[in-house]
Design an enzyme around this catalytic site. Sequence first.
Site, PDB file in Angstrom:
ATOM      1  N   SER A  71     -33.207   6.961 -53.105  1.00 50.60           N
ATOM      2  CA  SER A  71     -32.117   7.004 -52.131  1.00 50.60           C
ATOM      3  C   SER A  71     -32.424   7.781 -50.853  1.00 50.60           C
ATOM      4  O   SER A  71     -31.501   8.137 -50.125  1.00 50.60           O
ATOM      5  CB  SER A  71     -30.872   7.600 -52.801  1.00 50.60           C
ATOM      6  N   SER A 130     -25.185   0.268 -49.308  1.00 47.15           N
ATOM      7  CA  SER A 130     -25.293   1.403 -48.389  1.00 47.15           C
ATOM      8  C   SER A 130     -25.007   0.997 -46.946  1.00 47.15           C
ATOM      9  O   SER A 130     -25.337  -0.120 -46.514  1.00 47.15           O
ATOM     10  CB  SER A 130     -26.705   2.000 -48.468  1.00 47.15           C
ATOM     11  N   GLU A 150     -26.611   2.043 -44.601  1.00 44.57           N
ATOM     12  CA  GLU A 150     -27.921   1.917 -43.956  1.00 44.57           C
ATOM     13  C   GLU A 150     -28.285   0.453 -43.717  1.00 44.57           C
ATOM     14  O   GLU A 150     -29.110   0.141 -42.858  1.00 44.57           O
ATOM     15  CB  GLU A 150     -29.000   2.587 -44.812  1.00 44.57           C
ATOM     16  N   TYR A 209     -35.723   1.446 -47.137  1.00 43.34           N
ATOM     17  CA  TYR A 209     -34.614   1.708 -48.060  1.00 43.34           C
ATOM     18  C   TYR A 209     -33.456   0.755 -47.792  1.00 43.34           C
ATOM     19  O   TYR A 209     -32.886   0.157 -48.710  1.00 43.34           O
ATOM     20  CB  TYR A 209     -34.156   3.158 -47.907  1.00 43.34           C
ATOM     21  N   LYS A 261     -31.856  -2.111 -50.239  1.00 43.33           N
ATOM     22  CA  LYS A 261     -30.428  -2.139 -50.568  1.00 43.33           C
ATOM     23  C   LYS A 261     -29.807  -3.493 -50.205  1.00 43.33           C
ATOM     24  O   LYS A 261     -28.942  -4.010 -50.925  1.00 43.33           O
ATOM     25  CB  LYS A 261     -29.695  -1.015 -49.833  1.00 43.33           C
ATOM     26  N   ARG A 309     -25.427  16.869 -54.079  1.00 42.82           N
ATOM     27  CA  ARG A 309     -26.423  16.090 -53.359  1.00 42.82           C
ATOM     28  C   ARG A 309     -27.787  16.761 -53.493  1.00 42.82           C
ATOM     29  O   ARG A 309     -27.900  17.993 -53.536  1.00 42.82           O
ATOM     30  CB  ARG A 309     -26.010  16.012 -51.892  1.00 42.82           C
ATOM     31  N   THR A 369     -27.556  17.051 -45.003  1.00 41.46           N
ATOM     32  CA  THR A 369     -26.358  17.879 -45.192  1.00 41.46           C
ATOM     33  C   THR A 369     -26.652  19.064 -46.107  1.00 41.46           C
ATOM     34  O   THR A 369     -26.173  20.180 -45.879  1.00 41.46           O
ATOM     35  CB  THR A 369     -25.217  17.050 -45.801  1.00 41.46           C
ATOM     36  N   LYS A 409     -29.700  20.375 -46.656  1.00 42.37           N
ATOM     37  CA  LYS A 409     -30.635  21.267 -45.963  1.00 42.37           C
ATOM     38  C   LYS A 409     -29.883  22.251 -45.069  1.00 42.37           C
ATOM     39  O   LYS A 409     -30.127  23.460 -45.080  1.00 42.37           O
ATOM     40  CB  LYS A 409     -31.611  20.455 -45.102  1.00 42.37           C
ATOM     41  N   GLY A 416     -34.798  16.930 -37.896  1.00 35.96           N
ATOM     42  CA  GLY A 416     -35.265  15.872 -37.016  1.00 35.96           C
ATOM     43  C   GLY A 416     -34.332  15.693 -35.828  1.00 35.96           C
ATOM     44  O   GLY A 416     -34.032  16.636 -35.106  1.00 35.96           O
TER      45      GLY A 416
END
Length: 654
Positions: free
Chosen positions: A79, A120, A122, A144, A148, A179, A185, A187, A221
Amino acid sequence: MLITGITGQDGSYLAEFLLDKGYQVTGLVRQTSNLAYVNIARIQHNLNLIQADLLDPVSLREAIQKVEPEEVYNLASQSHPSESFRQPIHTAEITALGAHRVLDATHDVNPKTKFYQASSSEMYGWVKEIPQDEETPFNPANPYAAAKLYAHAMTKIYRASYDMFAVCGILFNHESPRRHLGFVTQKVTYAAACAKLGIKNSEHLNEEGEPIVKNGKVALGNLAAKRDWGFAGDYCVDLDTSILSTGGFKYYDQLLEGDIVLNYNSKTNQLERDIVRKKVLLDSGGKMYVFKGRGFKLRCSVNHRIYYQRKSLSSKGGWSDWKVCSAEEFYNMLKDLKLRTKYDFRLPHTQGYKNKDVKVLSNWFKLLGFLLSEGCVYDGNRSLRISLSQSKVVNPDVYSDINACLASLKLSYRTRERIDGVVEFVFNAASSRQIISYFDGFDIHRMPRWVYGAGDKQLGILLKAMMDGDGSWGSMTYVSKRKDLVFDFQTLATILGYRTILHQRKSGVWECVLVAIRKKYSYVTEYGLEKSEEKVWCVTTKNGTIVTNKDGGIAVSGNCEAMWLMMQQDKPDDFVIATGKTHTIRDLCVEAFLHVGLGWEEYVVVDKRFIRPTETGPLIGDAAKARKQLGWKPKVNFKQLISMMVDAHLARLK
């Protein structure tokens, strides 16, 4: 129920939800020496875990054959979008072909099994339109997302080709303290917690094998990247509120898991029997909302689900479909006086209840009704005697009805007639014992609990007899000095679909007014907000609703969950699940560090290694279809979500 990916964030929340609903839950886990699954540790003793691998179709088929699930939820995947660039083939094997293997095995074992695929946002990738809904074209921008999309497409193909109940939930970014730390989020919120506690170098590593927090800073990033972030885990009334069951209205300490309740089915617009899957006791959260109307009262916590219809603002009027919102949202709508009058919103009421008759003669229900209202018990030294009085002068039709009823039941009695025409039917000892066996005790002025589980026709006979005995059909009012009996009568009337109004006269006599059964809705005319730290309670049921009684006011309300709701629809379909609000990673940093009283700039650095080769977005979901058809709405906002995640890290690190 069978869940792949049960040890992950989504799988663990879904497992908890299904267990609360009373389901048996099985999870597929990979063969590993580590059996300490953090996310499901609290519920692992209630789960059945089976080893299987998404790369091995034989193990998947054997697992499904063994469990024979009614529903399969495929949540397992590789994921991490950024990781998919490093391992595109592995991502395809797990996220695309792995999902296909689970889908195919489910169809082969039992094509009637319902299947849920976690799709997703994405998949929208380089977006074609903003916001995105179920009809927006997909345009994946990373391996990814492509994987999906393959799984999503295959699910739709199986649905169309094999008439399989297969649905897709297109989930936008959904986060929680569960998570994986590889997600941005986690991190950021982890880094904020470390900064608050003075941790310069963290023990947990990022995808480059370096500490997530290194020399007091977290490397990220693209800070301008936008996401629609929601809570992955997304009910309750005060302890003085009772819930309708086949044993009458019951309070928290009276209603048990496995009991039969009577609740509202929003699909059929009727009252139905349901089972208590789980009973919960929670903190109120500091606020309680109160809604009142004619015969209606509901006092509930912030996120309690409210079913309502809204009147059209057009000149032609008309009403919306049934909608669902939180108590807080409903309160805010009512508070806006520019948009409403007291009849612009209406709520459902109990109606249309149908149930099979129990194996008791209908005339027993008629006699019970007369005895509840007009009966008398003589508990002498040697024997029990029950009598029933009625005037053959004032109520000749009722008097004749009693005579016919007693003759049908073959009860033994003698009569005594007073000078005013009132006749007392005095039953002998044997008939008195037979009569008392239908009551819960020796008080014949309390409704026997078993009665509420009877058929609707039998209950109608009982209500008519009670009204004939101590009621007025002209004013549609039942009257008694006994408060408990009037409350029992209200329960009976509620089941039969009447709206009711309770009132105590100055004389102390109680009355229950029946509102015409054709008036099928409740209207809120008063509303308020109370600050209160107290315990609240609720139950989970299949229909997701409850019928409550607060101080004699009846209300229908309920709650819901997105993935499970998709599987309860009459026809399979796809749904976007999103908040409809977007935030940048910079917004995330600001909120996380602000929660611990720090400025984010001192603790965040941009590292090109963590910038994706291609960026998606902006991803903003339009969940209008889920709101309309499922009654789903997000319950936790962005600020609450980030605060929750930071606090979870602080608790772990201390």
